[in-house]
Structure formats: C-alpha cells, structure tokens
Design an enzyme around this catalytic site. Structure first.
Site, PDB file in Angstrom:
ATOM      1  CB  SER A  79      -0.832   0.077   1.237  1.00 38.18           C
ATOM      2  OG  SER A  79      -2.097   1.006   1.266  1.00 38.18           O
ATOM      3  CG  ASP A 173      -6.194  -2.621  -4.346  1.00 36.85           C
ATOM      4  OD1 ASP A 173      -6.995  -1.984  -3.479  1.00 36.85           O
ATOM      5  OD2 ASP A 173      -5.020  -2.290  -4.251  1.00 36.85           O
ATOM      6  CG  HIS A 207      -5.250  -2.322  -0.612  1.00 37.20           C
ATOM      7  ND1 HIS A 207      -4.634  -1.807  -1.631  1.00 37.20           N
ATOM      8  CD2 HIS A 207      -4.744  -1.785   0.643  1.00 37.20           C
ATOM      9  CE1 HIS A 207      -3.635  -0.909  -1.207  1.00 37.20           C
ATOM     10  NE2 HIS A 207      -3.787  -0.645  -0.020  1.00 37.20           N
TER      11      HIS A 207
END
Length: 268
Positions: A79, A173, A207
């Site tokens: 991330s 995601d 994600h």
C-alpha cells in the site's frame, strides 16, 4: 549462520510499527527491519510531509549491520509502504531488489522530499467517492490519474531505479488502481531502457495481501479517509493469493539478494 540478506519492510498507513510480517520473513533466512514512518514515538503525526533522508538512514543502518550481507538491501512494501519503497528505489543507492504489494506509482496523501526535490501528492476528487449498500466507502476512483495535467508531477521517477522489481497485484483492489499503477511503472521503466519488472496479478484478490492464512480484511477504518472503506477481495481467491505471493516474494529476494535457495523451516 550470519550474515543474512537484509530487507526493509514498510507497511501501509495504519500507523505505528507492525512487525508480524518482518518476524515471519526473518524465519525464512533474512534479516528484516520493520520501519515505522509516522505516528510512532517521536515520528511525525501525519504523512503530510515525508523525507526520504529518514528512510535512507534506516537503509544504511541495516546495510552496515554486522549480521547483514551486502552489497545492497531489499525493500518490501504494501500500500503506502509499497509507494515509499518505489520512491526509495528511485532516489536512493544501495537497493538490490524491491517487492511492491498493491502500491501506488504516485505520491499519495502528502509531499515527499529528498535533497531539494519534491513529489507533490496526486490530486483527489471527492465527487468520485462512492458508498456501498452496506454504508461503506468505496474510494477506488477518488485519486486523479498521475498521467494527466499537473498530477504528472506526482509520478515517482521510477526510471532512475537500478534494481529489479516484483509487483504483486490484487485485481479486485478497491483502495486504488494497483494493476494500472504496476503497468504504468513497467511502461516507464521500459521506455527508459530499464529491465521489465515482474508483475504477478491475482484475480479476486483485494488490497491487503498479507502472509498466508491471515484472514481477509474486507473493510476497516482508513486512516486518511477517516471512515470505514472496502478493500476488495473474494475470500477464497484472496487466501490463495496470499499463499502464492508469500512464496513469490521469498523466491525473488533469495534470487536477487544472494540468499540460500531454500527456506528455513518453521519451528511450529
């Protein structure tokens, strides 16, 4: 026996110092430094302004550690951490390999500084903010494209990087467009005669691709948004992605950091 290949492990915007991934990876033959970068002890309380000199100091500390073998270190980020690893690889020397898990190719949430250079944050459009039938936020389309207008200034100069990359991408995601970012990074690298990065896409994965057997996080509070958001992912596909990604990143690091080809078996 030491020395071991060294890796700097950087997490997302959840704040603090998560060490679970670093500790698990340390059991596989690596010396891993989990690196906090905001809202921890004396660190800044926000990511509004981040300075790469801090990350460079951490990288050099690890590289100079007597139990870490060089000539460089690896980077592992997910991330926002993936975005920071991409920036480190682009601006800093001494990096031998980088694994980016669902990272951005543009600066997000704040300005990145390094020796007089700055990367402004990519723009945000609240009009593209969506709400699911469960009342959760879907922020997939909120960020502007780093390929258009003034937002091009936020694009990380990946063409400066000298190390090989592995991009691990969840195709479901919902935090941001990770597959698009990985492909754009690949295009930029190849346009500047750099090696094509390895990109592994996982259909149905969300994600937060964590180590194997961690439960899928469907939704949770997003620190920067200030409300719960959906992260995407279908449980079975996401679980399979976590198992495969864990093996892929170890293989990649062992190959490029000069570690042993095998892995150290766990004690449990």
């Amino acid at each position: 026996p030491a020395p071991f290949p060294g890796i700097v492990d950087i997490s997302g915007t959840g704040r603090g110092l998560p060490e679970y991934r670093a500790s698990l990876l340390a059991g596989k033959g690596f010396a891993v430094m989990a690196l906090a970068y905001y809202n921890y002890e004396d660190l800044p309380k926000s990511i509004e302004n981040l300075h790469l000199e801090y990350f460079e100091e951490a990288m050099n500390y690890l590289l100079n550690h007597p139990q870490v073998k060089g000539p460089g270190v690896g980077l592992l980020g997910i991330s926002k951490g993936g975005e920071l690893c991409l920036s480190m690889a682009s601006f800093l020397k001494g990096i031998t390999a980088a694994v980016i898990i669902n990272g951005s190719v543009a600066s997000v949430g704040g300005t990145l500084h390094y020796k007089g250079e700055t990367l402004p944050p990519v723009g945000v459009s609240r009009s593209r903010f969506k709400v699911t039938k469960d009342g959760l936020a879907d922020i997939l389309d909120v960020l502007n494209s780093p390929l258009e207008g003034p937002d091009q200034k936020s694009f990380i100069p990946v063409e400066r990087a000298e190390c090989p990359f592995l991009f691990l991408v969840g195709q479901d995601d919902h935090n941001w467009k990770s597959e698009f970012y990985a492909n754009e990074a690949s295009k930029r690298l190849q346009a500047h005669s750099k090696a094509k990065p390895q990109i592994i896409c996982y259909p149905g994965a969300g994600h937060y691709i964590e180590p194997p057997y961690f439960p899928m996080c469907r939704a949770s509070l997003h620190t920067l948004v200030g409300s719960p958001v959906i992260w995407g992912g279908e449980p079975r596909a996401h679980a399979r992605a976590q198992v495969d990604a864990w093996q892929q990143l170890q293989t990649f690091f062992h190959k490029h950091l000069g570690g042993e080809k095998g892995t150290i078996p766990g004690m449990l």
